[in-house]
Design a protein around this motif. Structure first.
Motif, mmCIF file in Angstrom:
data_model
loop_
_atom_site.group_PDB
_atom_site.id
_atom_site.type_symbol
_atom_site.label_atom_id
_atom_site.label_comp_id
_atom_site.label_asym_id
_atom_site.label_seq_id
_atom_site.Cartn_x
_atom_site.Cartn_y
_atom_site.Cartn_z
ATOM 1 N N ARG A 174 0.390 -17.710 18.456
ATOM 2 C CA ARG A 174 -0.275 -16.731 17.612
ATOM 3 C C ARG A 174 0.301 -15.360 17.884
ATOM 4 N NH1 ARG A 174 -6.358 -16.518 17.691
ATOM 5 N NH2 ARG A 174 -6.279 -18.766 18.048
ATOM 6 N N ARG A 175 0.251 -14.527 16.862
ATOM 7 C CA ARG A 175 0.753 -13.165 17.008
ATOM 8 C C ARG A 175 -0.154 -12.216 16.253
ATOM 9 N NH1 ARG A 175 3.779 -10.960 12.643
ATOM 10 N NH2 ARG A 175 3.902 -12.397 10.854
ATOM 11 N N SER A 176 -0.235 -11.001 16.752
ATOM 12 C CA SER A 176 -1.007 -9.968 16.086
ATOM 13 C C SER A 176 -0.284 -9.533 14.811
ATOM 14 C CB SER A 176 -1.188 -8.777 17.019
ATOM 15 O OG SER A 176 -1.877 -7.723 16.363
ATOM 16 N N ILE A 177 -1.029 -9.260 13.764
ATOM 17 C CA ILE A 177 -0.447 -8.779 12.511
ATOM 18 C C ILE A 177 -1.163 -7.512 12.074
ATOM 19 C CG2 ILE A 177 0.355 -11.028 11.715
ATOM 20 C CD1 ILE A 177 -2.128 -11.202 9.934
ATOM 21 N N SER A 178 -0.475 -6.712 11.274
ATOM 22 C CA SER A 178 -1.082 -5.503 10.727
ATOM 23 C C SER A 178 -0.389 -5.145 9.429
ATOM 24 C CB SER A 178 -0.982 -4.340 11.712
ATOM 25 O OG SER A 178 0.370 -4.023 11.981
ATOM 26 N N VAL A 179 -1.055 -4.356 8.625
ATOM 27 C CA VAL A 179 -0.505 -3.939 7.342
ATOM 28 C C VAL A 179 0.656 -2.974 7.560
ATOM 29 C CG1 VAL A 179 -2.736 -4.241 6.211
ATOM 30 C CG2 VAL A 179 -2.104 -1.997 7.129
ATOM 31 N N ARG A 180 1.450 -2.789 6.543
ATOM 32 C CA ARG A 180 2.553 -1.835 6.607
ATOM 33 C C ARG A 180 2.241 -0.645 5.711
ATOM 34 N NH1 ARG A 180 6.968 -5.330 3.067
ATOM 35 N NH2 ARG A 180 6.328 -4.621 0.977
ATOM 36 N N GLU A 181 2.925 0.455 5.950
ATOM 37 C CA GLU A 181 2.826 1.569 5.025
ATOM 38 C C GLU A 181 3.576 1.211 3.749
ATOM 39 O OE1 GLU A 181 3.788 5.403 6.430
ATOM 40 O OE2 GLU A 181 2.495 5.289 8.207
ATOM 41 N N SER A 182 3.008 1.587 2.621
ATOM 42 C CA SER A 182 3.615 1.249 1.328
ATOM 43 C C SER A 182 5.031 1.791 1.250
ATOM 44 C CB SER A 182 2.776 1.809 0.179
ATOM 45 O OG SER A 182 1.492 1.252 0.197
ATOM 46 N N ARG A 183 5.904 0.998 0.633
ATOM 47 C CA ARG A 183 7.287 1.407 0.457
ATOM 48 C C ARG A 183 7.701 1.089 -0.970
ATOM 49 N NH1 ARG A 183 9.514 -2.956 4.713
ATOM 50 N NH2 ARG A 183 7.760 -2.024 5.818
ATOM 51 N N LEU A 184 8.689 1.827 -1.467
ATOM 52 C CA LEU A 184 9.171 1.611 -2.826
ATOM 53 C C LEU A 184 10.446 0.780 -2.812
ATOM 54 C CD1 LEU A 184 8.573 5.186 -4.323
ATOM 55 C CD2 LEU A 184 7.133 3.148 -4.558
ATOM 56 N N PRO A 185 10.587 -0.150 -3.744
ATOM 57 C CA PRO A 185 9.566 -0.537 -4.720
ATOM 58 C C PRO A 185 8.437 -1.312 -4.055
ATOM 59 C CG PRO A 185 11.418 -2.043 -4.849
ATOM 60 C CD PRO A 185 11.820 -0.965 -3.863
ATOM 61 N N LEU A 186 7.228 -1.126 -4.579
ATOM 62 C CA LEU A 186 6.074 -1.839 -4.055
ATOM 63 C C LEU A 186 6.243 -3.347 -4.243
ATOM 64 C CD1 LEU A 186 3.193 0.353 -5.535
ATOM 65 C CD2 LEU A 186 3.981 0.332 -3.156
ATOM 66 N N THR A 187 5.771 -4.102 -3.268
ATOM 67 C CA THR A 187 5.672 -5.549 -3.423
ATOM 68 C C THR A 187 4.244 -5.869 -3.841
ATOM 69 O OG1 THR A 187 7.374 -5.959 -1.755
ATOM 70 C CG2 THR A 187 5.910 -7.790 -2.300
ATOM 71 N N VAL A 188 4.100 -6.454 -5.005
ATOM 72 C CA VAL A 188 2.789 -6.754 -5.569
ATOM 73 C C VAL A 188 2.625 -8.265 -5.631
ATOM 74 C CG1 VAL A 188 1.275 -6.494 -7.577
ATOM 75 C CG2 VAL A 188 2.845 -4.643 -6.932
ATOM 76 N N VAL A 189 1.532 -8.756 -5.106
ATOM 77 C CA VAL A 189 1.234 -10.185 -5.194
ATOM 78 C C VAL A 189 0.176 -10.388 -6.272
ATOM 79 C CG1 VAL A 189 1.898 -10.821 -2.859
ATOM 80 C CG2 VAL A 189 -0.404 -9.975 -3.265
ATOM 81 N N ALA A 190 0.335 -11.455 -7.030
ATOM 82 C CA ALA A 190 -0.584 -11.726 -8.133
ATOM 83 C C ALA A 190 -0.859 -13.217 -8.198
ATOM 84 C CB ALA A 190 0.007 -11.237 -9.453
ATOM 85 N N SER A 191 -1.938 -13.566 -8.847
ATOM 86 C CA SER A 191 -2.331 -14.958 -8.964
ATOM 87 C C SER A 191 -1.353 -15.732 -9.836
ATOM 88 C CB SER A 191 -3.736 -15.059 -9.561
ATOM 89 O OG SER A 191 -4.074 -16.399 -9.824
ATOM 90 N N ARG A 192 -0.994 -16.928 -9.373
ATOM 91 C CA ARG A 192 -0.131 -17.786 -10.170
ATOM 92 C C ARG A 192 -0.882 -18.377 -11.361
ATOM 93 N NH1 ARG A 192 1.923 -21.110 -6.378
ATOM 94 N NH2 ARG A 192 3.957 -20.107 -6.366
ATOM 95 N N SER A 193 -2.165 -18.658 -11.183
ATOM 96 C CA SER A 193 -2.923 -19.404 -12.197
ATOM 97 C C SER A 193 -3.890 -18.552 -13.003
ATOM 98 C CB SER A 193 -3.727 -20.527 -11.507
ATOM 99 O OG SER A 193 -2.890 -21.380 -10.776
ATOM 100 N N HIS A 194 -4.092 -17.278 -12.622
ATOM 101 C CA HIS A 194 -5.161 -16.502 -13.255
ATOM 102 C C HIS A 194 -4.700 -15.122 -13.718
ATOM 103 C CE1 HIS A 194 -8.144 -19.482 -12.014
ATOM 104 N NE2 HIS A 194 -7.527 -19.506 -10.844
ATOM 105 N N SER A 195 -3.486 -15.004 -14.176
ATOM 106 C CA SER A 195 -3.040 -13.712 -14.702
ATOM 107 C C SER A 195 -3.723 -13.436 -16.033
ATOM 108 C CB SER A 195 -1.522 -13.708 -14.875
ATOM 109 O OG SER A 195 -1.077 -12.430 -15.290
#
Length: 276
Positions: free
Chosen positions: A160-181
């Motif tokens: 296991r490893r600790s995780i944390s968010v990153r500061e936003s960078r350009l271009p933004l990486t956006v995740v979206a639903s595969r089945s519910h757009s």
């Protein structure tokens, strides 16, 4: 020994609770994969969403374990709720369970489905586990700490490893639903300008933000609280946020909503960082 405190607050209690949730999620994942590797029937619930033997088997494992370990804490679970077995007022502290988030992905033999268990306190998801049994990745969060756990083929923790968010960078990486757009989501993403768009099923979208692999997850189509609670808990533990369109934190335990079902979420935007 059962933990009877219905309002656990100490860090040691949180660690103990999280250990139980992790164990139950792994056990449920084993049951899910046993069905995944066989022929199985797909049924339709009253709302036309799919349900399989895997959903029911995983939910039974989780609920039996939670009710044995935490007899004083109510449980709100997707499959029980579809049968009308759901508390109309769960109180300030309760569990939310989605035994198989991403059933469409499961039915389509795609691997991005998850097992989700979360503890809600005072409207906020404070402890959560998201387990993706096909990839054997598990994400866990409690106040102040989020982790990624690698699981062996025998459903044992490897690392296991600790995780944390990153500061936003350009271009933004956006995740979206595969089945519910839907058009609202597509319009929001288009208005961001140039982005890297990643389509992912289930609550893994929250976990990508938590692990610093993406920046935003906009959701303008319907979700229920059990869909989001565990991933949201991991994200908040990693330093991120999930807010409604008016900028307020997404809350849980939403019952007796005017014109909407109990435990239904409004549109929201999950973010890895408010900076950038």
């Amino acid at each position: 020994m059962p933990i009877n405190n219905t309002t656990p607050a100490a860090a040691s209690d949180d660690i103990a609770i999280l250990a139980v949730l992790e164990s139950l999620a792994l056990a449920a994942g084993r049951a899910v994969m046993a069905v995944f590797h066989c022929d199985f029937e797909v049924e339709r619930k009253s709302d036309a969403t799919p349900v399989t033997e895997a959903d029911r088997a995983a939910e039974k494992i989780i609920l039996d374990g939670l009710r044995r370990a935490f007899p004083g804490i109510p449980c709100v679970a997707e499959e029980e709720s579809s049968q009308g077995l759901c508390p109309s007022d769960p109180g300030k502290t309760f569990f939310l369970v989605d035994p198989l988030d991403g059933t469409r992905e499961f039915v389509g033999r795609r691997g991005d489905f998850t097992v989700n268990v979360a503890l809600i306190r005072g409207g906020a998801p404070e402890i959560g586990v998201v387990y993706a049994p096909a990839s054997r990745k598990c994400f866990a969060g409690r106040p102040g700490r989020a982790e990624e756990i690698i699981v062996s083929p025998d459903y044992e923790e490897v690392a296991r490893r600790s995780i944390s968010v990153r500061e936003s960078r350009l271009p933004l990486t956006v995740v979206a639903s595969r089945s519910h757009s839907n058009p609202e989501t597509e319009r929001y993403i288009r208005d961001l300008g140039t982005v890297e768009l990643v389509s992912v099923g289930s609550s893994l979208k929250f976990c990508m933000l938590a692990a610093g692999e993406a920046d935003l997850y906009p959701r303008f189509s319907r979700t229920m609280e059990w869909d989001t609670a565990a991933g949201d808990a991991v994200l908040r533990a990693a330093g991120g946020s999930t807010r409604t369109l008016d900028g307020k934190p997404l809350t849980y335990g939403k019952c007796r909503q005017a014109g909407e079902a109990d435990y239904a979420n409004p549109s929201f935007i999950a973010a890895g960082s408010d900076k950038g």
